[in-house]
Design a protein around this motif. Structure first.
Motif, PDB file in Angstrom:
ATOM      1  N   LYS A  38       0.817  -1.065   0.035  1.00 20.33           N
ATOM      2  CA  LYS A  38       0.030  -0.087   0.192  1.00 20.33           C
ATOM      3  C   LYS A  38       0.832   1.345  -0.026  1.00 20.33           C
ATOM      4  CE  LYS A  38      -3.807   2.562   2.221  1.00 20.33           C
ATOM      5  NZ  LYS A  38      -3.163   3.611   2.172  1.00 20.33           N
ATOM      6  N   GLY A  39       2.060   1.215   0.778  1.00 21.66           N
ATOM      7  CA  GLY A  39       2.845   2.357   0.865  1.00 21.66           C
ATOM      8  C   GLY A  39       3.346   2.606  -0.551  1.00 21.66           C
ATOM      9  N   GLU A  43       3.148   5.860  -2.841  1.00 23.55           N
ATOM     10  CA  GLU A  43       4.257   6.632  -3.449  1.00 23.55           C
ATOM     11  C   GLU A  43       4.226   6.720  -4.855  1.00 23.55           C
ATOM     12  OE1 GLU A  43       7.828   5.073  -1.833  1.00 23.55           O
ATOM     13  OE2 GLU A  43       7.059   5.135   0.263  1.00 23.55           O
ATOM     14  N   ALA A  44       3.545   5.812  -5.478  1.00 24.43           N
ATOM     15  CA  ALA A  44       3.652   5.689  -6.943  1.00 24.43           C
ATOM     16  C   ALA A  44       2.427   6.724  -7.481  1.00 24.43           C
ATOM     17  CB  ALA A  44       3.731   4.261  -7.546  1.00 24.43           C
ATOM     18  N   GLY A  45       1.615   7.060  -6.480  1.00 22.57           N
ATOM     19  CA  GLY A  45       0.457   8.063  -6.952  1.00 22.57           C
ATOM     20  C   GLY A  45      -0.848   7.201  -7.397  1.00 22.57           C
ATOM     21  N   ILE A  46      -0.731   5.600  -6.924  1.00 24.77           N
ATOM     22  CA  ILE A  46      -1.885   4.850  -7.288  1.00 24.77           C
ATOM     23  C   ILE A  46      -3.027   5.158  -6.151  1.00 24.77           C
ATOM     24  CG2 ILE A  46      -2.557   2.710  -7.613  1.00 24.77           C
ATOM     25  CD1 ILE A  46       0.428   2.046  -8.768  1.00 24.77           C
ATOM     26  N   ASP A  47      -4.115   5.274  -6.439  1.00 21.61           N
ATOM     27  CA  ASP A  47      -5.226   5.278  -5.695  1.00 21.61           C
ATOM     28  C   ASP A  47      -5.427   3.925  -5.006  1.00 21.61           C
ATOM     29  OD1 ASP A  47      -7.548   5.907  -4.285  1.00 21.61           O
ATOM     30  OD2 ASP A  47      -8.829   6.141  -5.882  1.00 21.61           O
ATOM     31  N   THR A  48      -5.263   3.980  -3.651  1.00 20.82           N
ATOM     32  CA  THR A  48      -5.564   2.628  -3.045  1.00 20.82           C
ATOM     33  C   THR A  48      -6.782   2.715  -1.813  1.00 20.82           C
ATOM     34  OG1 THR A  48      -4.283   3.437  -0.995  1.00 20.82           O
ATOM     35  CG2 THR A  48      -3.186   2.446  -2.766  1.00 20.82           C
ATOM     36  N   THR A  49      -7.881   3.712  -2.423  1.00 22.14           N
ATOM     37  CA  THR A  49      -8.973   3.639  -1.641  1.00 22.14           C
ATOM     38  C   THR A  49      -9.696   2.224  -1.717  1.00 22.14           C
ATOM     39  OG1 THR A  49      -9.146   5.989  -2.780  1.00 22.14           O
ATOM     40  CG2 THR A  49     -10.646   5.363  -1.091  1.00 22.14           C
ATOM     41  N   GLU A  50      -9.843   1.684  -2.771  1.00 24.88           N
ATOM     42  CA  GLU A  50     -10.593   0.559  -3.032  1.00 24.88           C
ATOM     43  C   GLU A  50      -9.848  -0.758  -2.846  1.00 24.88           C
ATOM     44  OE1 GLU A  50     -13.999   0.731  -3.062  1.00 24.88           O
ATOM     45  OE2 GLU A  50     -13.880   2.944  -2.806  1.00 24.88           O
ATOM     46  N   VAL A  51      -8.543  -0.538  -2.711  1.00 20.89           N
ATOM     47  CA  VAL A  51      -7.644  -1.726  -2.727  1.00 20.89           C
ATOM     48  C   VAL A  51      -8.214  -2.383  -1.146  1.00 20.89           C
ATOM     49  CG1 VAL A  51      -5.181  -2.597  -2.298  1.00 20.89           C
ATOM     50  CG2 VAL A  51      -5.870  -0.702  -3.978  1.00 20.89           C
ATOM     51  N   GLU A  72      -8.527  -0.145 -12.269  1.00 17.09           N
ATOM     52  CA  GLU A  72      -7.584   0.839 -12.666  1.00 17.09           C
ATOM     53  C   GLU A  72      -6.390   0.909 -11.750  1.00 17.09           C
ATOM     54  OE1 GLU A  72     -10.817   1.058 -11.805  1.00 17.09           O
ATOM     55  OE2 GLU A  72     -11.565   1.729 -13.565  1.00 17.09           O
ATOM     56  N   ALA A  73      -6.430   0.289 -10.596  1.00 22.06           N
ATOM     57  CA  ALA A  73      -5.209   0.023  -9.712  1.00 22.06           C
ATOM     58  C   ALA A  73      -4.131  -0.903 -10.407  1.00 22.06           C
ATOM     59  CB  ALA A  73      -5.558  -0.189  -8.196  1.00 22.06           C
ATOM     60  N   VAL A  74      -4.817  -2.064 -10.945  1.00 20.45           N
ATOM     61  CA  VAL A  74      -3.995  -3.165 -11.406  1.00 20.45           C
ATOM     62  C   VAL A  74      -3.241  -2.251 -12.595  1.00 20.45           C
ATOM     63  CG1 VAL A  74      -4.061  -5.193 -12.550  1.00 20.45           C
ATOM     64  CG2 VAL A  74      -5.442  -4.949 -10.577  1.00 20.45           C
ATOM     65  N   LEU A  75      -3.805  -1.768 -13.733  1.00 21.56           N
ATOM     66  CA  LEU A  75      -3.172  -1.194 -14.626  1.00 21.56           C
ATOM     67  C   LEU A  75      -2.232  -0.114 -14.094  1.00 21.56           C
ATOM     68  CD1 LEU A  75      -6.153  -0.788 -16.871  1.00 21.56           C
ATOM     69  CD2 LEU A  75      -4.321  -2.539 -17.029  1.00 21.56           C
ATOM     70  N   ALA A  76      -2.347   0.532 -13.040  1.00 21.79           N
ATOM     71  CA  ALA A  76      -1.574   1.535 -12.599  1.00 21.79           C
ATOM     72  C   ALA A  76      -0.373   0.691 -11.883  1.00 21.79           C
ATOM     73  CB  ALA A  76      -2.071   2.663 -11.660  1.00 21.79           C
ATOM     74  N   LEU A  77      -0.407  -0.017 -11.208  1.00 23.08           N
ATOM     75  CA  LEU A  77       0.513  -0.937 -10.818  1.00 23.08           C
ATOM     76  C   LEU A  77       1.401  -1.681 -11.536  1.00 23.08           C
ATOM     77  CD1 LEU A  77       1.973  -1.720  -8.098  1.00 23.08           C
ATOM     78  CD2 LEU A  77       0.204  -3.550  -7.998  1.00 23.08           C
TER      79      LEU A  77
END
Length: 99
Positions: A38-39, A43-51, A72-77
């Motif tokens: 999560k950290g 730091e990478a600017g990925i929204d973790t609200t719904e993770v 969206e989080a998967v693609l950003a990661l």
């Protein structure tokens, strides 16, 4: 008995605890890994609200982390990991060149 209960799918090795196996330490490691992930995502600017993550252990006591991620989080990661891989390859290539 519940008519929807599938006793053939019941796997004793999947739920039995073995004496002497430190499941708690492995679970804590999985919790720590979730915090690290999560950290890093933050730091990478990925929204973790719904993770969502669930720490657990396997039957042999290994820690595991189950993740539920929005697309969206998967693609950003994936993009962040690719970017880091490219930077790493570029640095390794640059560092091995002779002048």
């Amino acid at each position: 008995m519940d008519p929807n209960f599938d006793d053939e799918a019941l796997e004793p090795d999947g739920w039995m605890w073995v004496r002497g196996v430190d499941y708690v330490a492995s679970w804590r490691s999985a919790v720590d890994a979730a915090t690290e992930l999560k950290g890093a995502m933050d730091e990478a600017g990925i929204d973790t609200t719904e993770v969502r993550s669930t720490a657990a252990t396997t039957t042999d006591g290994s820690g595991v982390l189950r993740l539920l991620l929005p697309v969206e989080a998967v693609l950003a990661l994936a993009n962040a990991a690719r970017g880091e891989a490219i930077r790493s390859r570029t640095n390794n290539t640059t560092g091995t060149r002779s002048h």
